[in-house]
Design a protein around this motif. Structure first.
Motif, PDB file in Angstrom:
ATOM      1  N   THR A   1       0.863  -1.168   0.000  1.00 35.84           N
ATOM      2  CA  THR A   1       0.000   0.000   0.000  1.00 35.84           C
ATOM      3  C   THR A   1       0.903   1.222   0.000  1.00 35.84           C
ATOM      4  O   THR A   1       2.113   1.096  -0.197  1.00 35.84           O
ATOM      5  CB  THR A   1      -0.952  -0.010   1.216  1.00 35.84           C
ATOM      6  OG1 THR A   1      -1.911   1.048   1.067  1.00 35.84           O
ATOM      7  CG2 THR A   1      -0.201   0.140   2.523  1.00 35.84           C
TER       8      THR A   1
ATOM      9  N   GLY B   1       3.558   1.103   3.358  1.00 36.94           N
ATOM     10  CA  GLY B   1       3.813   0.431   2.095  1.00 36.94           C
ATOM     11  C   GLY B   1       5.290   0.180   1.854  1.00 36.94           C
ATOM     12  O   GLY B   1       5.682  -0.886   1.355  1.00 36.94           O
TER      13      GLY B   1
ATOM     14  N   SER C   1      -2.515  -3.839  -5.922  1.00 33.98           N
ATOM     15  CA  SER C   1      -2.085  -2.986  -4.818  1.00 33.98           C
ATOM     16  C   SER C   1      -2.464  -1.530  -5.073  1.00 33.98           C
ATOM     17  O   SER C   1      -2.884  -0.807  -4.156  1.00 33.98           O
ATOM     18  CB  SER C   1      -0.576  -3.104  -4.610  1.00 33.98           C
ATOM     19  OG  SER C   1      -0.214  -4.410  -4.209  1.00 33.98           O
TER      20      SER C   1
END
Length: 215
Positions: free
Chosen positions: A53, A58, A193
């Motif tokens: 992410t 992320g 994603s």
């Protein structure tokens, strides 16, 4: 007629004139614990789905796929430079709360691996559910004067000082992280994603606006 109009304007007056009630310390503690728990759970679902992410979360997830280090340790490490930015722009109280929030997420993340084993998860479900949980978690910690560090700090500063939506700022920064994922992930995983990161930031953009909440 003018008197009726005046009364109507008074009745329709926005809530900005009402006296606000700040969160008490116990409410802040419970709020941060709730937000960090949901954040850790969302990130765990993303990790099990082998997705990434945006933000420093992320980046930490991305590094778990390229290094032997666990997410909990990496999440703290990548946030260290942003603590200095938070201290400079947001003050020691916000920085301390953010440091505590990041640390708790790291602890919860390590616990999830032992307490919630997931032998198999549908990638699409894991990515959507993980980002929804993370978006709600961010809203909670924002409301209690904290953040999860990293790009959250930049997004909040941009919103407060330049009147830019925190969600849109974070979305732009997150896309950079998603593109970096191409170095260690298959293109199909990167596309999923990216879609998940959009879900997360839509949650923020639609719900975290200056002046909308008073507590």
């Amino acid at each position: 007629m003018h008197m009726l109009d005046s009364e109507k304007r008074r009745d329709d007056r926005p809530l900005a004139t009402e006296r606000t009630i700040p969160h008490s310390p116990p409410e802040d503690v419970l709020g941060v614990l709730t937000g960090t728990f949901l954040a850790a759970l969302g990130l765990y679902l993303l990790q099990e789905a082998e997705a990434v992410t945006g933000g420093t979360a992320g980046l930490a997830l991305l590094l778990t796929y390229a290094t032997p280090l666990s997410f909990g340790w990496l999440f703290v490490l990548v946030n260290l430079p942003f603590f200095l930015l938070a201290l400079w722009k947001k003050g020691w109280r916000f920085t301390l709360k953010t440091l505590v929030s990041v640390s708790i997420v790291s602890v919860f993340s390590e616990m999830n691996e032992f307490l919630l084993p997931i032998p198999d998860i549908n990638p699409i479900y894991g990515i959507v559910a993980g980002n929804l949980l993370l978006g709600v978690a961010l809203l909670i910690v924002f409301r209690h004067g904290s953040s999860l560090g990293g790009f959250n700090v930049l997004a909040l500063i941009a919103q407060e000082q330049f009147h830019l939506r925190a969600g849109y700022v974070q979305m732009s920064l997150d896309l950079v992280v998603i593109l970096l994922a191409l170095t260690v992930m298959a293109p199909s995983g990167v596309v999923l994603s990216a879609a998940g990161a959009v879900v997360l930031n839509i949650v923020l953009a639609f719900n975290h606006r200056p002046g909308r909440y008073r507590a």
